[in-house]
Enzyme design. Structure first.
Site, mmCIF file in Angstrom:
data_model
loop_
_atom_site.group_PDB
_atom_site.id
_atom_site.type_symbol
_atom_site.label_atom_id
_atom_site.label_comp_id
_atom_site.label_asym_id
_atom_site.label_seq_id
_atom_site.Cartn_x
_atom_site.Cartn_y
_atom_site.Cartn_z
ATOM 1 N N TYR A 80 0.839 -1.210 0.000
ATOM 2 C CA TYR A 80 0.000 0.000 0.000
ATOM 3 C C TYR A 80 0.872 1.257 0.000
ATOM 4 C CZ TYR A 80 -3.873 3.090 0.965
ATOM 5 O OH TYR A 80 -4.797 4.088 0.874
ATOM 6 N N PHE A 132 -9.350 19.170 -24.848
ATOM 7 C CA PHE A 132 -9.721 17.764 -24.958
ATOM 8 C C PHE A 132 -10.984 17.597 -24.110
ATOM 9 C CE2 PHE A 132 -9.809 13.273 -23.851
ATOM 10 C CZ PHE A 132 -9.902 12.776 -25.140
ATOM 11 N N THR A 133 -11.869 16.659 -24.501
ATOM 12 C CA THR A 133 -13.198 16.566 -23.846
ATOM 13 C C THR A 133 -13.103 16.544 -22.316
ATOM 14 O OG1 THR A 133 -13.020 14.190 -24.194
ATOM 15 C CG2 THR A 133 -14.392 15.386 -25.761
ATOM 16 N N ASP A 223 -0.228 19.106 -21.249
ATOM 17 C CA ASP A 223 -0.783 17.748 -21.340
ATOM 18 C C ASP A 223 0.118 16.986 -22.298
ATOM 19 O OD1 ASP A 223 -2.175 15.448 -22.067
ATOM 20 O OD2 ASP A 223 -4.131 16.430 -22.150
ATOM 21 N N LYS A 266 -1.872 6.370 -23.058
ATOM 22 C CA LYS A 266 -1.346 6.786 -24.367
ATOM 23 C C LYS A 266 0.189 6.816 -24.318
ATOM 24 C CE LYS A 266 -5.350 9.421 -25.798
ATOM 25 N NZ LYS A 266 -5.667 9.100 -27.174
ATOM 26 N N ARG A 389 -15.768 11.802 -34.715
ATOM 27 C CA ARG A 389 -15.338 13.017 -34.013
ATOM 28 C C ARG A 389 -15.984 14.179 -34.744
ATOM 29 N NH1 ARG A 389 -12.800 11.914 -28.944
ATOM 30 N NH2 ARG A 389 -15.028 11.780 -28.811
ATOM 31 N N PHE A 455 -22.396 10.524 -27.243
ATOM 32 C CA PHE A 455 -21.645 9.744 -28.234
ATOM 33 C C PHE A 455 -21.153 8.412 -27.679
ATOM 34 C CE2 PHE A 455 -17.261 10.289 -26.748
ATOM 35 C CZ PHE A 455 -17.371 11.409 -25.930
HETATM 36 N N1 F0G Z 1 -5.572 14.275 -22.648
HETATM 37 C C1 F0G Z 1 -5.550 13.863 -23.920
HETATM 38 C C2 F0G Z 1 -4.809 14.674 -24.933
HETATM 39 C C3 F0G Z 1 -6.200 12.680 -24.290
HETATM 40 O O1 F0G Z 1 -6.171 12.296 -25.570
HETATM 41 C C4 F0G Z 1 -6.885 11.922 -23.309
HETATM 42 C C5 F0G Z 1 -7.600 10.697 -23.658
HETATM 43 C C6 F0G Z 1 -6.881 12.395 -21.990
HETATM 44 C C7 F0G Z 1 -6.207 13.568 -21.691
HETATM 45 C C8 F0G Z 1 -7.579 11.653 -20.905
HETATM 46 O O2 F0G Z 1 -6.845 10.538 -20.543
HETATM 47 O O3 F0G Z 1 -8.354 8.590 -21.060
HETATM 48 O O4 F0G Z 1 -6.383 8.350 -19.521
HETATM 49 O O5 F0G Z 1 -8.386 9.620 -18.802
HETATM 50 N N2 F0G Z 1 -7.897 10.352 -24.845
HETATM 51 C C9 F0G Z 1 -8.573 9.104 -25.243
HETATM 52 C C10 F0G Z 1 -8.822 9.061 -26.735
HETATM 53 C C11 F0G Z 1 -9.806 8.818 -24.436
HETATM 54 O O6 F0G Z 1 -9.433 8.073 -27.197
HETATM 55 O O7 F0G Z 1 -8.405 9.946 -27.480
HETATM 56 P P1 F0G Z 1 -7.529 9.207 -19.962
#
Ligand code: F0G
Length: 482
Positions: A80, A132-133, A223, A266, A389, A455
């Site tokens: 832990y 990013f979303t 990021d 990623k 997208r 989506f």
């Molecule tokens: N920042 C970027 C640039 C990303 O592309 C993603 C995730 C995240 C943050 C969030 O990271 O998924 O580990 O919580 N992109 C994925 C995609 C979901 O399919 O492009 P995460």
């Protein structure tokens, strides 16, 4: 990638790895694909993996591990608190980025959550090259606002601009002059800018943003989830960096930033996430949220096995042969599609090849989800799963009207080290056929439209019987071929 010239003069990228573990693939018949697409409500997120031939939905959490990463997983130290695994990952991050402090989190959006918690106050603005979303959602959730100020080429789908992910420096100066230090929580730069087609920024642009931020006492947060592609593009496209090593570029990118964070799904060919900073105060400001939301400070919600794999994957990311594989395959795929007049985003970026659905299907209005229809048609035609997208990925306005997306793209992600060249050739071939038969494709309408993040799990149906007609034409052209 190694400099290998072909006697024939061809320039085909070569995998600088060999496959030692495989997963069998299944290509269902076109009738089965039509049924699977209907069951999934024309939403590629709802397809079962067993029905998918080539999964190009995303590069998230599906990059291929190396033998060294798998070996490292065996030495994972489960405890832990104080696990040796944590210190190995911390050491790798210190090496790659030259930053003293590391906070672990379970994935990228978890980093965004705790950073926003620590730094965003209600009413504050976060200027960024592009959102990013999940990063946008965490900022707005806390009452902050985002302001996108990319260079104007960012939305130009066919461009030769090598750095469409750059920030517009004049626009940043203006927003700092208007809002002042207190009106801005931080500035965010996203490497390999995802939603505009995996497009990079230049080191020079990042350093200019950094100087402005530092002169005004504003934190710069980067990021680096898509760092590996951006590193490759800086080395390839930025003349001043061509003699720098990949590691030197990574160090220079980190040195320009106050905080960096990443999705380990990623970056690093594993799963997880993390935040690094050289600034003790930021470390302390964010630290308290890790045990609250993620887990104890030496694992942050990650499995120790993934942390071991991540540490090794980070070192691998400094190898030019490794970081070049994805972008070179994407460039090859993009250029082959251009030869067949299939409209794609240029210049080729990282992450995947992006097909421009508005030009592909000019007869389908955005209110009938142009990119969604193309993703559905492509799956039926080929068994290849892409990601919409475009307007489907937006959310309705309060009054129920539909905000039309800047672009209608189908993203064909190439998870790193996963696909072989013949699989790319197959995908290009089927896209070429679909383009020749594009006028058979029709639109989509909602069957079930969730209010939030529709989506991901909303379902749609075809307008009319265009899918049956597409299947009939496929059979006429291909006979009993899959
Ligand atoms: N920042 C970027 C640039 C990303 O592309 C993603 C995730 C995240 C943050 C969030 O990271 O998924 O580990 O919580 N992109 C994925 C995609 C979901 O399919 O492009 P995460």
């Amino acid at each position: 990638m190694a400099n290998i010239k072909f006697f024939s003069g061809k320039t085909t990228p070569i995998e600088m790895h060999r496959v030692r573990i495989i997963q069998k693939l299944n290509l269902p018949t076109i009738d089965e694909r039509l049924e699977a697409m209907k069951r999934a409500g024309n939403n590629t997120f709802l397809l079962k993996n067993a029905d998918v031939f080539l999964d190009m939905l995303t590069d998230s959490g599906v990059n291929a591990m190396s033998n060294d990463q798998q070996a490292a997983m065996m030495q994972a130290d489960d405890s832990y608190a104080g696990s040796a695994t944590f210190y190995r990952l911390e050491k790798a991050l210190r090496h790659v980025f030259g930053m003293e402090y590391f906070l672990p989190a379970h994935q990228g959006r978890a980093c965004e959550h705790v950073i926003a918690k620590a730094l965003v106050k209600k009413g504050q603005m976060v200027p960024m090259n592009y959102h990013f979303t999940t990063s946008k959602a965490h900022i707005t959730e806390l009452g902050g606002e985002i302001l996108e100020i990319p260079v104007k080429d960012a939305f130009n789908t066919t461009s030769t601009c090598p750095f469409k992910g750059n920030m517009d420096i004049a626009a940043l100066k203006q927003v700092i002059a208007e809002l002042g230090r207190d009106g801005i929580a931080y500035v965010r730069m996203e490497a390999g800018t995802n939603l505009i087609g995996g497009q990079p920024f230049s080191l020079q642009n990042l350093q200019e943003v950094s100087s402005l931020c530092r002169a005004n006492g504003i934190p710069l947060i980067q990021d680096v989830s898509l760092l590996s592609d951006n590193l490759y593009f800086i080395k390839q496209r930025e003349a001043a960096c061509k003699d720098m090593s990949i590691h030197e570029i990574a160090l220079a990118m980190a040195a320009a930033s106050d905080i960096i964070y990443f999705s380990g799904r990623k970056l690093g060919f594993a799963r997880g996430g993390g935040i690094c900073t050289g600034n003790k105060q930021f470390y302390l400001d964010i630290r308290g949220y890790i045990p609250l939301y993620e887990g104890f400070l030496t694992y942050g919600g990650m499995s120790v096995r993934e942390m071991e794999a991540l540490a090794v994957g980070l070192y691998e990311t400094l190898d030019e042969d490794v970081v070049s594989q994805g972008p070179q395959f994407i460039e090859y795929m993009t250029n082959e599609l251009i030869k067949h007049n299939v409209p794609v985003v240029t210049p080729p970026g990282g992450l995947g090849c992006h097909v421009n659905a508005r030009e592909f299907l000019p007869h389908i209005s955005q209110t009938q989800y142009t990119a969604g229809a193309l993703a559905s048609a492509l799956y039926i035609t080929s068994g290849v799963r892409g990601m919409e997208r475009g307007t489907m990925s937006e959310q309705r306005n309060e009054d129920g009207t539909e905000p039309l997306a800047h672009m209608e793209l189908v993203r064909l992600a190439l998870p790193r080290r996963v696909f072989t060249m013949s699989q790319i050739v197959y995908t290009v071939d089927r896209l070429n056929w679909l383009y020749q038969n594009r006028y058979l494709v029709g639109g989509l309408k909602w069957l079930d439209e969730p209010k939030i993040l529709r989506f991901f799990y909303g379902t749609l149906e075809a307008t009319g019987d265009w899918q049956q007609k597409l299947v009939a034409k496929f059979k006429a052209d291909f006979g009993d071929s899959l």
